[in-house]
Design a protein around this motif. Structure first.
Motif, PDB file in Angstrom:
ATOM      1  N   TYR A   1       7.584  -1.302 -11.193  1.00  0.00           N
ATOM      2  CA  TYR A   1       6.551  -0.887 -10.247  1.00  0.00           C
ATOM      3  C   TYR A   1       5.253  -0.653 -11.026  1.00  0.00           C
ATOM      4  N   ILE A   2       4.191  -1.354 -10.625  1.00  0.00           N
ATOM      5  CA  ILE A   2       2.885  -1.163 -11.252  1.00  0.00           C
ATOM      6  C   ILE A   2       1.992  -0.485 -10.215  1.00  0.00           C
ATOM      7  N   VAL A   3       1.618   0.762 -10.476  1.00  0.00           N
ATOM      8  CA  VAL A   3       0.831   1.550  -9.519  1.00  0.00           C
ATOM      9  C   VAL A   3      -0.655   1.424  -9.883  1.00  0.00           C
TER      10      VAL A   3
ATOM     11  N   LEU B   1       0.857  -1.184   0.000  1.00  0.00           N
ATOM     12  CA  LEU B   1       0.000   0.000   0.000  1.00  0.00           C
ATOM     13  C   LEU B   1       0.890   1.230   0.000  1.00  0.00           C
ATOM     14  N   ALA B   2       0.423   2.305  -0.574  1.00  0.00           N
ATOM     15  CA  ALA B   2       1.198   3.547  -0.573  1.00  0.00           C
ATOM     16  C   ALA B   2       0.241   4.720  -0.630  1.00  0.00           C
ATOM     17  N   SER B   3       0.683   5.844  -0.093  1.00  0.00           N
ATOM     18  CA  SER B   3      -0.101   7.069  -0.276  1.00  0.00           C
ATOM     19  C   SER B   3       0.524   7.830  -1.434  1.00  0.00           C
ATOM     20  N   SER B   4      -0.318   8.496  -2.180  1.00  0.00           N
ATOM     21  CA  SER B   4       0.152   9.158  -3.398  1.00  0.00           C
ATOM     22  C   SER B   4      -0.261  10.622  -3.415  1.00  0.00           C
TER      23      SER B   4
ATOM     24  N   VAL C   1      -2.906   4.051  -2.942  1.00  0.00           N
ATOM     25  CA  VAL C   1      -2.743   3.184  -4.107  1.00  0.00           C
ATOM     26  C   VAL C   1      -2.087   1.883  -3.657  1.00  0.00           C
ATOM     27  N   ALA C   2      -2.122   0.899  -4.547  1.00  0.00           N
ATOM     28  CA  ALA C   2      -1.387  -0.347  -4.318  1.00  0.00           C
ATOM     29  C   ALA C   2      -0.271  -0.395  -5.356  1.00  0.00           C
TER      30      ALA C   2
END
Length: 267
Positions: free
Chosen positions: A87-89, A28-31, A38-39
């Motif tokens: 990396y696939i966002v 998981l990440a914040s964008s 996002v993942a």
């Protein structure tokens, strides 16, 4: 650390790992850019086998670049870096269908029907565009906070028109694979997806697998027998009929995805 440095420079802040394979993980990440969570799927090409890097990964990327459907996970961007990492966002979901079923033991039909309709709608879109998934299972059906379906993981996906164009690759998960795939004969990949839908629906409404897959070599024999439901099951007749139609042993008797949409239970 290198992952974080690269992604931080692009406005992503990595969080917890929500999935892990032998040569990839999903975090998981914040964008800042997308102003949302996002993942990010991180694929390490150096750890992956050659056939994955040369065949399956390029197919997956080609498919993800073309698909656009409300019930298929949306990819924001692909980031390739020189250390072999990709990396696939993607858009993030809150859970997957398997976790949801485990939480509630089984999904009531009035709730299962709209969710299953969304899954069928996504597969109809794929087949209409001559794309097959070949790994449809509860874990690959993500859910948003309001139970909107997002199909993910196109690692075994490919472009295919279906019969008479057959596939030979054994892929996917045995528990969701049709008998012809388990028996190692050339198969219509669109009918593979339809069988998997039958397994998914059975699991949704009963909370258990339709076939005992502890011994994969015996699985096709078990799949040929009449379906058994748990004693305390309250699954309706029309729903059972729909599952029976999807899980036809012979692929020629199995419906196309257009015919699945016409099933009375889904109306």
């Amino acid at each position: 650390m290198h992952n974080e440095k690269v992604l931080r420079g692009m406005g992503y802040k990595l969080g917890i790992t929500i999935g892990e394979g032998s040569y990839s993980k999903v975090k998981l990440a914040s964008s800042q850019k997308h102003n949302s969570q996002v993942a990010i799927k991180i694929v390490d090409r150096r750890k992956a086998p050659l056939d994955f890097v040369s065949k399956f990964l390029p197919r997956e990327l080609a498919l993800l670049r073309t698909v656009r459907h409300a019930n298929i996970v949306h990819v924001h961007e692909f980031i390739e870096v020189c250390n072999g990492k990709l990396y696939i966002v993607m858009e993030a979901a809150v859970t997957d269908l398997l976790q949801k079923i485990q939480e509630v033991s089984c999904i009531a039909e009035d709730q299962a029907k709209p969710m299953f309709s969304q899954i069928v709608s996504a597969v109809d879109y794929l087949h209409e565009n001559n794309i097959v998934h070949r790994d449809l299972k509860c874990e690959n059906v993500l859910l948003t906070i309001d139970n909107q379906v997002k199909i993910t993981d196109f690692g075994f996906g490919r472009f295919s028109a279906g019969y008479p164009e057959l596939s030979n690759t054994y892929c996917g998960s045995a528990a969701y694979a049709p008998p012809e795939v388990l028996l190692g004969v050339p198969y219509d990949p669109k009918k593979y997806d339809v069988w998997s839908l039958g397994v998914i629906l059975y699991v949704m409404v009963t909370g258990c697998m339709p076939f005992d897959d502890t011994n994969v070599s015996k699985l096709p024999r078990i799949q040929r027998k009449a379906l058994v439901y748990p004693e305390d099951s309250t699954v309706s007749g029309p729903c059972r009929e729909c599952i029976k139609v999807l899980l036809q042993f012979s692929p020629s008797n199995r419906p196309t995805i257009k015919q699945v949409l016409e099933q009375s239970w889904l109306q």
